[in-house]
Design a protein around this motif. Structure first.
Motif, short mmCIF file in Angstrom:
data_model
loop_
_atom_site.label_atom_id
_atom_site.label_comp_id
_atom_site.label_asym_id
_atom_site.label_seq_id
_atom_site.Cartn_x
_atom_site.Cartn_y
_atom_site.Cartn_z
N TRP A 54 -5.31 15.15 64.89
CA TRP A 54 -5.92 14.04 65.68
C TRP A 54 -6.21 14.91 67.02
O TRP A 54 -7.18 14.45 67.81
CB TRP A 54 -5.03 12.78 66.09
N SER A 56 -9.67 14.59 68.84
CA SER A 56 -10.28 14.15 70.19
C SER A 56 -10.82 15.08 71.09
O SER A 56 -11.72 14.62 71.80
CB SER A 56 -8.84 13.91 70.51
N ALA A 62 -11.62 6.85 63.14
CA ALA A 62 -11.89 8.38 62.73
C ALA A 62 -13.27 8.86 62.68
O ALA A 62 -13.58 9.74 63.09
CB ALA A 62 -10.70 8.67 61.88
N TRP A 71 -3.55 0.52 62.15
CA TRP A 71 -2.89 2.12 61.68
C TRP A 71 -1.47 1.80 62.14
O TRP A 71 -1.20 0.92 62.66
CB TRP A 71 -3.40 3.17 62.68
N ASP A 92 -3.95 6.09 58.57
CA ASP A 92 -5.12 5.26 58.66
C ASP A 92 -5.25 4.76 57.20
O ASP A 92 -5.38 5.50 56.14
CB ASP A 92 -6.31 6.09 59.05
N ILE A 95 -0.13 12.48 66.10
CA ILE A 95 -0.74 12.09 67.26
C ILE A 95 0.43 12.42 68.28
O ILE A 95 1.89 12.01 67.79
CB ILE A 95 -1.04 10.58 67.12
N ASN A 129 -3.16 3.20 75.58
CA ASN A 129 -4.12 3.20 74.58
C ASN A 129 -3.79 4.57 73.71
O ASN A 129 -4.37 5.39 74.44
CB ASN A 129 -5.68 2.98 74.81
N ILE A 147 -5.28 5.85 71.28
CA ILE A 147 -6.32 6.61 70.79
C ILE A 147 -7.00 7.53 71.87
O ILE A 147 -7.09 8.62 71.60
CB ILE A 147 -7.56 5.66 70.27
N PRO A 182 -6.33 0.54 66.41
CA PRO A 182 -7.24 1.63 67.03
C PRO A 182 -8.56 1.28 67.54
O PRO A 182 -9.39 0.55 66.88
CB PRO A 182 -7.67 2.79 65.81
N LEU A 200 -11.29 2.08 70.99
CA LEU A 200 -11.98 3.05 72.07
C LEU A 200 -12.10 2.62 73.43
O LEU A 200 -12.15 3.38 74.53
CB LEU A 200 -13.24 3.76 71.46
#
Length: 437
Positions: A42, A46, A93, A125, A141, A150, A184, A186, A431, A433
């Protein structure tokens, strides 16, 4: 389905100046497939997501028999709102990977045009802690059936209290019960919340967060329970509520529960706080073990009488886990043997409809046996239509789809049990953004 639609959208819109298009389409499809199925960590995903501004779009210029093939970029044919719609079918993802394809896609995904309100609901998730001490683990996921490594921000140990809602996750330390963070996971955005009022070292605590999906404002509730000195039958019970808009704690409630104490399980559904309270084995309630307490946290002037609403659980339970599924209260509980209340014989799922418990499902025997030696307590959480159930003693993760009434095991976790006393637990989150703490 989402992946097929994504690849089809590209291959069907490829234009050729002359000659056959099969090789060009195949090359593009293979490229997108490798992008979607990459086993990157991950962190690398990212990194590519945040650093993709300099990535140019891929052009194919070679075909069979020496015929020059030119691929016309999808974004030069379709308007941005159509691209937004195509992206809306992708798992989170895949959206992050799509942002790494070219500058145009990067800016579409990052711009205000890519409104999350148009995004289809994300499957939650599940983050599994794989260490007894450190907060290390993997996130699962269920759409792509992949595990991602993560690093969670803020949290220091796996035994911290955790609650999640609409993309945000709230952590509280298990020592003083006063260090609270919202993040968050993510995008790794986080902040620390003011310390809650009340006793610093309660005997029992629980944590709940509720995030408004449109405004992103959130409410945090901390419940504290501490034994009255020299009286095991009396327990101080307090509720403390944090308002993110005012950035302050409000409306604390303090009362004494005779014969009952607070626990570590609570959730907020549709403005109502639900928590499980536990019998202390005195005052004639030794056989009841658990009750559900309800309190409307939306009232502006709280009063003790407004929270004195309790309801028995549907049967004798070894443990209970409270879950918010689309603002409906759902409880996953270990069904106790009649003559041995500390021995689990099955796992049931109930929903609270119009104030009455309705049985939704029970874990089929073959799946129940799949946990191996299951303790009387276990981990369970969920959101949207999915419920996750996990034994503390193994990495097996059972997933139940409420809408389809379907049970299935997750893909195998990349971590295996290394020593007998190694414990596993976890929590689920949606998840997203765009939401920040």
């Amino acid at each position: 389905m989402a992946r097929s639609l994504f690849i089809l959208s590209f291959s069907s819109l490829s234009l050729v100046s002359s000659g056959p298009t099969m090789d060009a389409d195949l090359e593009l499809e293979n490229y997108m497939s490798s992008l979607m199925e990459s086993d990157k960590s991950w962190e690398s995903l990212s990194a590519s997501y945040s650093g993709s501004k300099d990535i140019e779009r891929k052009h194919v210029s070679e075909g069979n028999n020496g015929v020059t093939v030119s691929m016309v970029s999808l974004d030069s044919i379709l308007p941005d709102d159509i691209l937004d719609k195509i992206f809306s079918f992708l798992p989170i993802a895949s959206i992050i990977r799509a942002a790494s394809v070219c500058k145009v896609w990067y800016h579409i995904i990052h711009s205000m045009r890519f409104i999350w309100a148009n995004k289809l609901p994300q499957k939650p998730w599940y983050f599994m802690f794989t260490s007894n001490e450190a907060a290390a683990g993997y996130a699962y996921d269920p759409v792509l059936r992949k595990w991602y490594n993560i690093d969670l921000p803020c949290i220091e140990k796996s035994n911290w209290f955790v609650s999640s809602s609409n993309g945000l996750v709230c952590f509280m330390d298990n020592d003083s019960r006063s260090r609270i963070f919202v993040c968050n996971p993510i995008i790794r955005d986080w902040k620390r919340i003011l310390e809650p009022p009340g006793v610093v070292f309660p005997d029992y605590s629980s944590l709940a967060i509720s995030v408004d999906r449109s405004s992103h404002r959130y409410t945090i509730v901390v419940i504290k329970s501490k034994q009255v000195p020299d009286d095991f039958s009396q327990w101080d019970f307090s509720i403390h509520r944090y308002n993110s808009e005012r950035k302050s704690w409000e409306s604390s409630i303090n009362m004494v529960l005779p014969g009952w104490r607070g626990g570590d399980e609570s959730v907020i559904c549709n403005g109502v706080l639900y928590c499980l309270i536990h019998s202390t084995g005195v005052a004639g309630n030794a056989d009841l073990r658990h009750r559900l307490m309800m309190y409307d946290i939306s009232v502006t002037t709280p009063h003790v009488s407004s929270m004195l609403v309790t309801k028995p659980v549907p049967c004798s339970l070894t443990c209970g886990r409270l879950i918010n599924l689309k603002e409906r209260l759902v409880m996953v509980g270990g069904i106790a043997k009649y003559d041995k209340p500390d021995i689990i014989k099955g796992i049931g799922i109930w929903g609270l409809d119009a104030g009455e418990w309705v049985e939704v499902a029970r874990v089929p025997h073959r799946f129940f046996q799949g946990f191996g030696e299951l303790d009387d307590v276990f981990a369970s959480s969920g959101t949207e239509d999915l419920i996750f159930i996990q034994s503390y003693g193994a990495t097996g993760l059972l997933v139940f789809d409420m809408s389809q009434k379907q049970w299935k095991w997750s893909a195998k976790c990349p971590v295996t049990k290394r020593f007998p006393l190694q414990l596993f637990t976890g929590f689920c989150f949606e998840p997203r953004l765009e939401i920040v703490s």
